[in-house]
Structures are given as C-alpha cells and as structure tokens.
Design a protein around this motif. Sequence first.
Motif, PDB file in Angstrom:
ATOM      1  N   TRP A  55      32.612  92.400  18.170  1.00  0.00           N
ATOM      2  CA  TRP A  55      33.508  91.589  18.998  1.00  0.00           C
ATOM      3  C   TRP A  55      33.112  90.119  18.936  1.00  0.00           C
ATOM      4  O   TRP A  55      31.934  89.772  18.860  1.00  0.00           O
ATOM      5  CB  TRP A  55      33.456  92.053  20.457  1.00  0.00           C
ATOM      6  CG  TRP A  55      33.962  93.451  20.645  1.00  0.00           C
ATOM      7  CD1 TRP A  55      35.262  93.858  20.722  1.00  0.00           C
ATOM      8  CD2 TRP A  55      33.172  94.636  20.781  1.00  0.00           C
ATOM      9  NE1 TRP A  55      35.337  95.220  20.894  1.00  0.00           N
ATOM     10  CE2 TRP A  55      34.063  95.728  20.930  1.00  0.00           C
ATOM     11  CE3 TRP A  55      31.790  94.898  20.786  1.00  0.00           C
ATOM     12  CZ2 TRP A  55      33.630  97.039  21.083  1.00  0.00           C
ATOM     13  CZ3 TRP A  55      31.354  96.210  20.948  1.00  0.00           C
ATOM     14  CH2 TRP A  55      32.266  97.265  21.099  1.00  0.00           C
ATOM     15  N   ASN A  56      34.129  89.261  18.997  1.00  0.00           N
ATOM     16  CA  ASN A  56      33.872  87.817  18.942  1.00  0.00           C
ATOM     17  C   ASN A  56      33.342  87.278  20.259  1.00  0.00           C
ATOM     18  O   ASN A  56      32.541  86.342  20.273  1.00  0.00           O
ATOM     19  CB  ASN A  56      35.161  87.074  18.580  1.00  0.00           C
ATOM     20  CG  ASN A  56      35.603  87.340  17.161  1.00  0.00           C
ATOM     21  OD1 ASN A  56      34.778  87.394  16.252  1.00  0.00           O
ATOM     22  ND2 ASN A  56      36.901  87.522  16.966  1.00  0.00           N
ATOM     23  N   THR A  57      33.833  87.831  21.374  1.00  0.00           N
ATOM     24  CA  THR A  57      33.487  87.289  22.691  1.00  0.00           C
ATOM     25  C   THR A  57      33.303  88.425  23.688  1.00  0.00           C
ATOM     26  O   THR A  57      33.672  89.576  23.439  1.00  0.00           O
ATOM     27  CB  THR A  57      34.603  86.364  23.225  1.00  0.00           C
ATOM     28  OG1 THR A  57      35.780  87.157  23.476  1.00  0.00           O
ATOM     29  CG2 THR A  57      34.930  85.258  22.236  1.00  0.00           C
ATOM     30  N   LYS A  58      32.767  88.081  24.844  1.00  0.00           N
ATOM     31  CA  LYS A  58      32.662  89.056  25.935  1.00  0.00           C
ATOM     32  C   LYS A  58      34.041  89.532  26.350  1.00  0.00           C
ATOM     33  O   LYS A  58      34.234  90.732  26.639  1.00  0.00           O
ATOM     34  CB  LYS A  58      31.939  88.415  27.130  1.00  0.00           C
ATOM     35  CG  LYS A  58      31.802  89.352  28.330  1.00  0.00           C
ATOM     36  CD  LYS A  58      31.074  88.687  29.475  1.00  0.00           C
ATOM     37  CE  LYS A  58      31.940  87.673  30.200  1.00  0.00           C
ATOM     38  NZ  LYS A  58      31.305  87.159  31.436  1.00  0.00           N
ATOM     39  N   ALA A  59      34.996  88.627  26.375  1.00  0.00           N
ATOM     40  CA  ALA A  59      36.355  89.000  26.771  1.00  0.00           C
ATOM     41  C   ALA A  59      36.937  90.050  25.830  1.00  0.00           C
ATOM     42  O   ALA A  59      37.593  91.000  26.269  1.00  0.00           O
ATOM     43  CB  ALA A  59      37.254  87.763  26.801  1.00  0.00           C
ATOM     44  N   ASP A  60      36.704  89.902  24.534  1.00  0.00           N
ATOM     45  CA  ASP A  60      37.207  90.884  23.571  1.00  0.00           C
ATOM     46  C   ASP A  60      36.574  92.258  23.807  1.00  0.00           C
ATOM     47  O   ASP A  60      37.251  93.286  23.719  1.00  0.00           O
ATOM     48  CB  ASP A  60      36.901  90.425  22.141  1.00  0.00           C
ATOM     49  CG  ASP A  60      37.763  89.256  21.702  1.00  0.00           C
ATOM     50  OD1 ASP A  60      38.990  89.382  21.756  1.00  0.00           O
ATOM     51  OD2 ASP A  60      37.195  88.218  21.315  1.00  0.00           O
ATOM     52  N   LEU A  61      35.273  92.278  24.082  1.00  0.00           N
ATOM     53  CA  LEU A  61      34.571  93.526  24.355  1.00  0.00           C
ATOM     54  C   LEU A  61      35.138  94.198  25.608  1.00  0.00           C
ATOM     55  O   LEU A  61      35.468  95.389  25.602  1.00  0.00           O
ATOM     56  CB  LEU A  61      33.077  93.252  24.533  1.00  0.00           C
ATOM     57  CG  LEU A  61      32.242  94.365  25.187  1.00  0.00           C
ATOM     58  CD1 LEU A  61      32.319  95.653  24.381  1.00  0.00           C
ATOM     59  CD2 LEU A  61      30.790  93.906  25.354  1.00  0.00           C
ATOM     60  N   VAL A  62      35.258  93.446  26.681  1.00  0.00           N
ATOM     61  CA  VAL A  62      35.729  94.017  27.945  1.00  0.00           C
ATOM     62  C   VAL A  62      37.179  94.480  27.819  1.00  0.00           C
ATOM     63  O   VAL A  62      37.557  95.534  28.353  1.00  0.00           O
ATOM     64  CB  VAL A  62      35.565  92.998  29.096  1.00  0.00           C
ATOM     65  CG1 VAL A  62      36.197  93.525  30.391  1.00  0.00           C
ATOM     66  CG2 VAL A  62      34.083  92.693  29.321  1.00  0.00           C
ATOM     67  N   LEU A  63      37.996  93.722  27.096  1.00  0.00           N
ATOM     68  CA  LEU A  63      39.383  94.141  26.894  1.00  0.00           C
ATOM     69  C   LEU A  63      39.441  95.481  26.171  1.00  0.00           C
ATOM     70  O   LEU A  63      40.227  96.363  26.547  1.00  0.00           O
ATOM     71  CB  LEU A  63      40.152  93.091  26.097  1.00  0.00           C
ATOM     72  CG  LEU A  63      41.602  93.466  25.737  1.00  0.00           C
ATOM     73  CD1 LEU A  63      42.431  93.716  26.994  1.00  0.00           C
ATOM     74  CD2 LEU A  63      42.234  92.383  24.874  1.00  0.00           C
ATOM     75  N   THR A 123      45.223  88.071  21.463  1.00  0.00           N
ATOM     76  CA  THR A 123      44.693  89.435  21.452  1.00  0.00           C
ATOM     77  C   THR A 123      45.083  90.181  22.722  1.00  0.00           C
ATOM     78  O   THR A 123      45.498  91.346  22.669  1.00  0.00           O
ATOM     79  CB  THR A 123      43.162  89.419  21.321  1.00  0.00           C
ATOM     80  OG1 THR A 123      42.796  88.758  20.106  1.00  0.00           O
ATOM     81  CG2 THR A 123      42.590  90.823  21.317  1.00  0.00           C
ATOM     82  N   PHE A 124      44.946  89.530  23.860  1.00  0.00           N
ATOM     83  CA  PHE A 124      45.272  90.148  25.153  1.00  0.00           C
ATOM     84  C   PHE A 124      46.743  90.544  25.203  1.00  0.00           C
ATOM     85  O   PHE A 124      47.091  91.643  25.646  1.00  0.00           O
ATOM     86  CB  PHE A 124      44.935  89.178  26.291  1.00  0.00           C
ATOM     87  CG  PHE A 124      45.161  89.756  27.664  1.00  0.00           C
ATOM     88  CD1 PHE A 124      44.288  90.695  28.177  1.00  0.00           C
ATOM     89  CD2 PHE A 124      46.238  89.355  28.439  1.00  0.00           C
ATOM     90  CE1 PHE A 124      44.489  91.233  29.454  1.00  0.00           C
ATOM     91  CE2 PHE A 124      46.453  89.884  29.699  1.00  0.00           C
ATOM     92  CZ  PHE A 124      45.571  90.829  30.213  1.00  0.00           C
ATOM     93  N   TYR A 125      47.594  89.663  24.723  1.00  0.00           N
ATOM     94  CA  TYR A 125      49.022  89.974  24.728  1.00  0.00           C
ATOM     95  C   TYR A 125      49.326  91.131  23.782  1.00  0.00           C
ATOM     96  O   TYR A 125      50.039  92.079  24.143  1.00  0.00           O
ATOM     97  CB  TYR A 125      49.838  88.746  24.329  1.00  0.00           C
ATOM     98  CG  TYR A 125      51.325  89.049  24.262  1.00  0.00           C
ATOM     99  CD1 TYR A 125      52.083  89.161  25.429  1.00  0.00           C
ATOM    100  CD2 TYR A 125      51.963  89.256  23.041  1.00  0.00           C
ATOM    101  CE1 TYR A 125      53.440  89.468  25.379  1.00  0.00           C
ATOM    102  CE2 TYR A 125      53.310  89.569  22.981  1.00  0.00           C
ATOM    103  CZ  TYR A 125      54.045  89.665  24.150  1.00  0.00           C
ATOM    104  OH  TYR A 125      55.371  89.988  24.090  1.00  0.00           O
ATOM    105  N   ALA A 126      48.777  91.068  22.580  1.00  0.00           N
ATOM    106  CA  ALA A 126      49.096  92.072  21.567  1.00  0.00           C
ATOM    107  C   ALA A 126      48.557  93.458  21.925  1.00  0.00           C
ATOM    108  O   ALA A 126      49.225  94.472  21.690  1.00  0.00           O
ATOM    109  CB  ALA A 126      48.533  91.643  20.211  1.00  0.00           C
ATOM    110  N   LYS A 127      47.366  93.516  22.527  1.00  0.00           N
ATOM    111  CA  LYS A 127      46.736  94.814  22.761  1.00  0.00           C
ATOM    112  C   LYS A 127      47.040  95.380  24.150  1.00  0.00           C
ATOM    113  O   LYS A 127      47.045  96.613  24.316  1.00  0.00           O
ATOM    114  CB  LYS A 127      45.213  94.701  22.593  1.00  0.00           C
ATOM    115  CG  LYS A 127      44.779  94.317  21.192  1.00  0.00           C
ATOM    116  CD  LYS A 127      43.285  94.347  21.033  1.00  0.00           C
ATOM    117  CE  LYS A 127      42.739  95.751  20.984  1.00  0.00           C
ATOM    118  NZ  LYS A 127      41.315  95.782  20.583  1.00  0.00           N
TER     119      LYS A 127
END
Length: 204
Positions: A55-63, A123-127
């Motif tokens: 994951w690139n960021t913490k946000a990506d991991l948590v998402l 990413t948030f919108y797409a996933k």
Amino acid sequence: MTKASVSGRPVNVQTGANLKATAMRLVREKGYDNVSIAAITKEAGVARQTLYNRWNTKADLVLDAVFDETENYAAAPPLDGGQDSPVLLEKFLTNVFGHLTTDGDILRALIAAAQQDAAFQQTFYAKFVFPREKMITNLLQLAKDRGELSTHRNVDLVSGFIHGAFWYRLLNGGTLDAAFAKEITFDVFERLSMADNKSDTTAG
C-alpha cells in the motif's frame, strides 16, 4: 492503492490479511489520526517496507481493510430473487447503514484523507463509493423495468439523492438505522409515485 510485489512474486496473503486486521483493530481502539504506519507494522510484527510493498499510504491500507469487511454488510442486492424493488432497497440500505454506523469514525477519516490526497480520492471513489452507487442505480433501473418506478425518473439522479442523504448524515454524525432506510425507500417509491400520479392527473 494496493501494490504488487516488487520482485514479481505473489505477495504473502496472510501477511496482508494480518496488516489489515491489525490496522482495523488499532484505528477502532485509538482513532484513525492516532495510529501511525510505525504502530501498525510494529503491532503486526513486520517491517515498514513490507507494508509499503502493498500500500502507498495508511489510508489505502485502511480502505482495503474496510472494503474487506463491507462484503459482509453491503453485498449487491439479489436482483433476480423475485422480491419487490422497494424491499430490496430497504434491505440493502439497512445493511449499508449497519456498517456505516459501526465504522463511521473511520469512514469520516477516510473521506477527510481523500480531500487531501487526489490519488487516494480516486481510489476511495473507485473502490468504495462507485460500487455502491452502481448497485443502487441497477436496482432503480430494475424497478423502472418492472413498472415499480416511473419511467420518467432519472435513476442516476435518484441514486445521487439517496447517497447524498446518507453521506450527509454520516458526515454530520446523524442516525443511520433501519428507520432511515425505510424513510428513504418510502420517498423513492411511494412519495415519488404519488407525485407522478398527481402530475398525470393534472396533465389530463
């Protein structure tokens, strides 16, 4: 955004699952802003680079961790199951609201993160956002095809109204429950149908 293994070999699935479970537990216990990448990797017993390989960021991991859990709460409505569309919509919204209530603080933090990071916003919108929009849009289109919703209704716009209603409540700490799911469903199918009938009578 999840990364592939830099070596080209498949990543260790168990390691990824452990990181996601650890991240969810920590952010639920301490709050999203109070949990660092260092804390997650230490608790999971892995090197920081192991996380960044995925994951690139913490946000990506948590998402991704949230996304895994939503499969139990917000599966696509069974459009071929024979149930009336209003029943399907109410059940679907009730399930979605159950998850939004359970992890509302985390989702609000992810929404805030999306406003600060354009890549994560996409990413948030797409996933997370778009798949739920599509599920409701498909359900509304089915309702139109069945004659349960006026053929004059724009299903994309109505879907936007539905999402706007519950995202607004989520962001402002409002109540998301079965009663609200029922209220939305009534407005979509009953109140709009009454408006359509009144319009048709007036036109006649």
